[in-house]
Design an enzyme around this catalytic site. Structure first.
Site, PDB file in Angstrom:
ATOM      1  CD  GLN A 101      25.581 -93.412   0.482  1.00 52.79           C
ATOM      2  OE1 GLN A 101      24.654 -93.526  -0.042  1.00 52.79           O
ATOM      3  NE2 GLN A 101      26.188 -92.332   0.027  1.00 52.79           N
ATOM      4  CG  HIS A 119      26.991 -98.372  -2.823  1.00 55.81           C
ATOM      5  ND1 HIS A 119      26.366 -97.222  -2.844  1.00 55.81           N
ATOM      6  CD2 HIS A 119      25.768 -99.285  -1.404  1.00 55.81           C
ATOM      7  CE1 HIS A 119      25.091 -97.563  -1.919  1.00 55.81           C
ATOM      8  NE2 HIS A 119      24.997 -98.554  -1.162  1.00 55.81           N
ATOM      9  CB  SER A 189      21.487 -87.568  -2.826  1.00 54.64           C
ATOM     10  OG  SER A 189      21.859 -88.866  -3.381  1.00 54.64           O
TER      11      SER A 189
HETATM   12  P1  OAD Z   1      24.307 -88.974  -5.306  1.00 49.77           P
HETATM   13  O1  OAD Z   1      24.506 -87.810  -6.926  1.00 49.77           O
HETATM   14  O2  OAD Z   1      22.814 -88.881  -5.567  1.00 49.77           O
HETATM   15  O3  OAD Z   1      24.538 -87.289  -4.587  1.00 49.77           O
HETATM   16  C1  OAD Z   1      25.937 -86.297  -4.861  1.00 49.77           C
HETATM   17  C2  OAD Z   1      25.774 -85.415  -3.315  1.00 49.77           C
HETATM   18  O4  OAD Z   1      27.145 -84.976  -3.291  1.00 49.77           O
HETATM   19  C3  OAD Z   1      24.502 -84.727  -3.925  1.00 49.77           C
HETATM   20  O5  OAD Z   1      24.103 -84.369  -3.037  1.00 49.77           O
HETATM   21  C4  OAD Z   1      25.559 -82.728  -4.234  1.00 49.77           C
HETATM   22  O6  OAD Z   1      24.867 -81.816  -3.959  1.00 49.77           O
HETATM   23  C5  OAD Z   1      27.012 -83.057  -3.604  1.00 49.77           C
HETATM   24  N1  OAD Z   1      28.162 -82.283  -4.586  1.00 49.77           N
HETATM   25  C6  OAD Z   1      28.231 -82.553  -5.119  1.00 49.77           C
HETATM   26  N2  OAD Z   1      29.750 -81.712  -5.836  1.00 49.77           N
HETATM   27  C7  OAD Z   1      30.225 -81.710  -4.204  1.00 49.77           C
HETATM   28  C8  OAD Z   1      31.214 -81.707  -3.466  1.00 49.77           C
HETATM   29  N3  OAD Z   1      32.307 -80.970  -4.786  1.00 49.77           N
HETATM   30  N4  OAD Z   1      31.442 -81.588  -2.409  1.00 49.77           N
HETATM   31  C9  OAD Z   1      30.696 -82.143  -1.514  1.00 49.77           C
HETATM   32  N5  OAD Z   1      29.144 -82.475  -1.839  1.00 49.77           N
HETATM   33  C10 OAD Z   1      28.971 -82.398  -2.860  1.00 49.77           C
HETATM   34  O7  OAD Z   1      24.865 -89.839  -5.406  1.00 49.77           O
HETATM   35  P2  OAD Z   1      26.075 -90.895  -3.625  1.00 49.77           P
HETATM   36  O8  OAD Z   1      24.550 -89.973  -2.613  1.00 49.77           O
HETATM   37  O9  OAD Z   1      26.230 -91.326  -4.219  1.00 49.77           O
HETATM   38  O10 OAD Z   1      24.350 -96.708  -5.925  1.00 49.77           O
HETATM   39  O11 OAD Z   1      24.685 -91.980  -4.366  1.00 49.77           O
HETATM   40  C11 OAD Z   1      23.912 -93.189  -3.379  1.00 49.77           C
HETATM   41  C12 OAD Z   1      23.993 -93.908  -4.296  1.00 49.77           C
HETATM   42  O12 OAD Z   1      23.159 -94.384  -5.700  1.00 49.77           O
HETATM   43  C13 OAD Z   1      25.555 -94.087  -5.167  1.00 49.77           C
HETATM   44  O13 OAD Z   1      26.125 -95.194  -4.454  1.00 49.77           O
HETATM   45  C14 OAD Z   1      25.135 -95.344  -5.952  1.00 49.77           C
HETATM   46  C15 OAD Z   1      24.229 -94.358  -6.456  1.00 49.77           C
HETATM   47  O14 OAD Z   1      22.766 -95.267  -7.739  1.00 49.77           O
HETATM   48  C16 OAD Z   1      24.959 -97.709  -6.367  1.00 49.77           C
HETATM   49  O15 OAD Z   1      25.589 -97.768  -7.512  1.00 49.77           O
HETATM   50  C17 OAD Z   1      24.185 -99.185  -5.265  1.00 49.77           C
END
Ligand code: OAD
Length: 247
Positions: A101, A119, A189
């Site tokens: 993503q 994305h 997340s």
């Molecule tokens: P999020 O910011 O929603 O989630 C980040 C995740 O990474 C959380 O569950 C954290 O606990 C975890 N995390 C933090 N540090 C970490 C580490 N060192 N190792 C492993 N995990 C860690 O980001 P995404 O899930 O990527 O969309 O968000 C999904 C989409 O929402 C993105 O692609 C973006 C956003 O709006 C668009 O831009 C279309």
């Protein structure tokens, strides 16, 4: 943390593996995630004013400059050991698919090849009107720059809220997920659809689901193995346990 030996064995013998990554994988490279309290981008900026087509039409300069700031940030970041461990997996697993993503291009810079970008990618732009993808442009002149073909405004080639994912990318991701034996959801997340449904699709198709994340997510309950901690530490450890002699 102790990596379950059973998981190490499954990874070593797996022939088809699919991985879904999110912003957490790049956190240790210094790229902010979206939803972390305080440091997350959506804790500091309003997505409705920056990551929608309506926002771009209302204030194209603001939106362009926000993405230019993020592009700069990513250009100064470097892949971390988690990205590199996924490159090793691509070399060791006969059928390996990396679904991301992330729009930061750090998987590519680490050396991964078989990547599905759900994305888009912040390093590319596209014409707002005609969607022609543009790989390079002059940053200094107009803001936002104009499409060299039709003169329309350029926008970042990323998926905004309210927009569909590129259909071929989504189709290829679903196909890989439906055919894998082992599925990893790492650093996401698990809230944003349709990517959020990929772990349950993997489970329904009979795959073993593994989550790597310091926090619990809505997908945790689907996982047979849960590795709690940063992917930049746990992924290299997992790979080193599975292939101790790999350089
Ligand atoms: P999020 O910011 O929603 O989630 C980040 C995740 O990474 C959380 O569950 C954290 O606990 C975890 N995390 C933090 N540090 C970490 C580490 N060192 N190792 C492993 N995990 C860690 O980001 P995404 O899930 O990527 O969309 O968000 C999904 C989409 O929402 C993105 O692609 C973006 C956003 O709006 C668009 O831009 C279309």
């Amino acid at each position: 943390m102790e990596i379950p030996p059973e998981l190490v064995g499954k990874l070593r013998s797996a022939r088809r593996v699919a991985v879904l990554t999110g912003a957490g994988v790049s956190a240790e490279s210094g790229v902010p995630t979206f939803r972390q309290a305080q440091s997350g981008l959506w804790a500091r900026y309003d997505p409705q004013s920056l990551a929608t087509a309506t926002a771009f039409k209302a204030n194209p300069r603001l939106v362009w400059e926000w993405y230019a700031w993020r592009r700069n940030l990513v250009a100064q970041a470097a892949p971390n050991p988690g990205h590199y461990a996924l490159v090793v997996l691509e070399h060791r697993i006969p059928e390996f698919c990396l679904i991301t993503q992330n729009v930061d291009g750090l998987h590519q810079r680490a050396g991964s090849h078989n990547i599905i970008e759900l994305h888009g990618n912040i390093q590319r732009s596209k014409c707002f009107d005609e969607h022609t993808v543009i790989e390079s442009w002059e940053e200094q002149t107009d803001i936002p720059p104009h499409c060299p073909h039709c003169g329309g405004m350029l926008r970042p080639d990323v998926v905004w809220f309210g927009e569909n994912l590129p259909p071929e990318a989504l189709e290829a991701a679903r196909e890989a997920v439906e055919h894998c034996e082992l599925f990893f959801t790492i650093g996401t997340s698990g809230i944003v659809e349709p990517a959020a449904s990929l772990p349950s699709l993997a489970l329904q198709a009979g795959a073993v689901v593994v989550e790597i994340n310091p926090q619990t997510t809505p997908q945790t309950r689907l996982a047979s193995y849960i590795l709690r901690g940063p992917s930049g530490v746990l992924l290299p450890e997992l790979v080193a346990r599975a292939w101790p002699n790999f350089p």
